[in-house]
Motif scaffolding. Sequence first.
Motif, PDB file in Angstrom:
ATOM      1  N   GLU A   1       0.830  -1.196   0.000  1.00 26.61           N
ATOM      2  CA  GLU A   1       0.000   0.000   0.000  1.00 26.61           C
ATOM      3  C   GLU A   1       0.866   1.248   0.000  1.00 26.61           C
ATOM      4  O   GLU A   1       0.567   2.238  -0.697  1.00 26.61           O
ATOM      5  N   GLU A   2       1.936   1.221   0.759  1.00 26.77           N
ATOM      6  CA  GLU A   2       2.815   2.385   0.835  1.00 26.77           C
ATOM      7  C   GLU A   2       3.513   2.648  -0.487  1.00 26.77           C
ATOM      8  O   GLU A   2       3.747   3.791  -0.863  1.00 26.77           O
ATOM      9  N   THR A   3       3.877   1.562  -1.195  1.00 25.28           N
ATOM     10  CA  THR A   3       4.605   1.746  -2.446  1.00 25.28           C
ATOM     11  C   THR A   3       3.687   2.012  -3.632  1.00 25.28           C
ATOM     12  O   THR A   3       4.109   2.597  -4.622  1.00 25.28           O
ATOM     13  N   SER A   4       2.439   1.567  -3.546  1.00 22.42           N
ATOM     14  CA  SER A   4       1.538   1.716  -4.698  1.00 22.42           C
ATOM     15  C   SER A   4       0.641   2.934  -4.615  1.00 22.42           C
ATOM     16  O   SER A   4       0.098   3.379  -5.615  1.00 22.42           O
TER      17      SER A   4
ATOM     18  N   GLY B   1       1.562  23.725 -10.590  1.00 28.54           N
ATOM     19  CA  GLY B   1       0.929  24.935 -11.110  1.00 28.54           C
ATOM     20  C   GLY B   1       0.507  24.801 -12.554  1.00 28.54           C
ATOM     21  O   GLY B   1      -0.465  25.412 -12.988  1.00 28.54           O
ATOM     22  N   ASP B   2       1.222  24.011 -13.377  1.00 22.20           N
ATOM     23  CA  ASP B   2       0.865  23.883 -14.777  1.00 22.20           C
ATOM     24  C   ASP B   2      -0.099  22.733 -15.030  1.00 22.20           C
ATOM     25  O   ASP B   2      -0.343  22.362 -16.171  1.00 22.20           O
ATOM     26  N   GLY B   3      -0.644  22.142 -13.979  1.00 25.74           N
ATOM     27  CA  GLY B   3      -1.660  21.117 -14.148  1.00 25.74           C
ATOM     28  C   GLY B   3      -1.111  19.710 -14.221  1.00 25.74           C
ATOM     29  O   GLY B   3      -1.869  18.747 -14.285  1.00 25.74           O
ATOM     30  N   GLU B   4       0.211  19.552 -14.251  1.00 22.38           N
ATOM     31  CA  GLU B   4       0.779  18.214 -14.307  1.00 22.38           C
ATOM     32  C   GLU B   4       0.708  17.570 -12.927  1.00 22.38           C
ATOM     33  O   GLU B   4       0.653  18.247 -11.906  1.00 22.38           O
ATOM     34  N   GLN B   5       0.714  16.248 -12.936  1.00 18.00           N
ATOM     35  CA  GLN B   5       0.666  15.510 -11.679  1.00 18.00           C
ATOM     36  C   GLN B   5       2.028  14.910 -11.409  1.00 18.00           C
ATOM     37  O   GLN B   5       2.664  14.331 -12.286  1.00 18.00           O
ATOM     38  N   VAL B   6       2.477  15.052 -10.184  1.00 16.40           N
ATOM     39  CA  VAL B   6       3.731  14.446  -9.772  1.00 16.40           C
ATOM     40  C   VAL B   6       3.460  13.567  -8.583  1.00 16.40           C
ATOM     41  O   VAL B   6       2.586  13.848  -7.770  1.00 16.40           O
ATOM     42  N   ARG B   7       4.195  12.503  -8.483  1.00 19.41           N
ATOM     43  CA  ARG B   7       4.014  11.558  -7.389  1.00 19.41           C
ATOM     44  C   ARG B   7       5.145  11.673  -6.394  1.00 19.41           C
ATOM     45  O   ARG B   7       6.310  11.618  -6.774  1.00 19.41           O
ATOM     46  N   GLU B   8       4.760  11.868  -5.172  1.00 18.40           N
ATOM     47  CA  GLU B   8       5.752  11.914  -4.119  1.00 18.40           C
ATOM     48  C   GLU B   8       5.928  10.527  -3.539  1.00 18.40           C
ATOM     49  O   GLU B   8       4.987   9.755  -3.458  1.00 18.40           O
ATOM     50  N   LYS B   9       7.138  10.234  -3.156  1.00 19.69           N
ATOM     51  CA  LYS B   9       7.365   8.964  -2.498  1.00 19.69           C
ATOM     52  C   LYS B   9       6.624   8.963  -1.170  1.00 19.69           C
ATOM     53  O   LYS B   9       6.728   9.873  -0.373  1.00 19.69           O
ATOM     54  N   ALA B  10       5.866   7.879  -0.972  1.00 16.84           N
ATOM     55  CA  ALA B  10       5.041   7.815   0.243  1.00 16.84           C
ATOM     56  C   ALA B  10       5.922   7.585   1.455  1.00 16.84           C
ATOM     57  O   ALA B  10       6.637   6.602   1.530  1.00 16.84           O
TER      58      ALA B  10
END
Length: 307
Positions: free
Chosen positions: A278-281, A289-298
């Motif tokens: 769950e933590e990794t997925s 700000g430009d609408g892109e999505q970024v994933r942070e390491k949980a």
Amino acid sequence: MTKRNLFFALAALAAAGLYWKPLKTLATFSFHSDIYTYIGVIPLLSACLIYLEKERIFLRVRYGLGIGLVLIFLALVIGWYSKRYSAALSPSDSLSLVTLSMVVLWIGIFVMCYGTKTLRAAAFQLSLLLLIVPLPPVFLERSILVLQGCSAQAAGIFFRMGGVPVFQSGFRFSLPGLDVEVAQQCSGLRSGLSLLITSLLMGRFFLRSPWRRLWLVLVAFPITILKNGLRIVAIYWLTLHPSMGSLVVWMHRYGGIPFSILGLSLLTFAVISLRRFEETSIGNWQKTGDGEQVREKAAHPALDLTC
């Protein structure tokens, strides 16, 4: 104490007085039962879980007279049916119905006092109360039969993996020096129910995803089968050694304890595995700000008691 809480307390006590005789019967039944020894703990467990999450559960409190009265009426109908047709029902069926009626009545009073939003917030805690309803004999017998058969199959696999010549016919094994039969007492229903309740609680406290909580509950069944099969093999091995006679007697009476610990350990391992997955997925997604999505390491999440 607010008027709302006072009304709920008085209504709950009145409901307990209305079902006083069935409550005594249920308490006596659970005390003498080999399966339902946990019944007395469930209401306390439900109340403690509600208290631990009281700030979230009672965030939006309002009266829910409509749904509450419907549930109360349903509870009274179930209670009337169990009393009206008590002659046609077995004592176990009658006790199951009247206990279900009592649980539905308590939930109805809760909804009437605190509303449907509070009901949704406390759905898990209130659903636990259904565990005090004894299974009707027909479902109980089928559950024992399924566990008995699966445990016998698991034991047969373990015997073959160990190189033991075995002939299996249903629940009976013909083994070198001994014939073994998997009795109903070896079905492991009590320990299976204990693992089921434990998996519900572990999933609630340590997992966030409802699907992973469901997987954890489902995992409790094969774990029960696995430990039952190992226990049957252990009893056979000890019986073959005359010097182990005292251990055989102990294994029959109290052998469920170490294998229950084994089952709990396997369930804990399943929780850890699901939590790490769950933590990794599941990351924390944020829009830039430009609408892109970024994933942070949980990062290691704190204990979350919410659904």
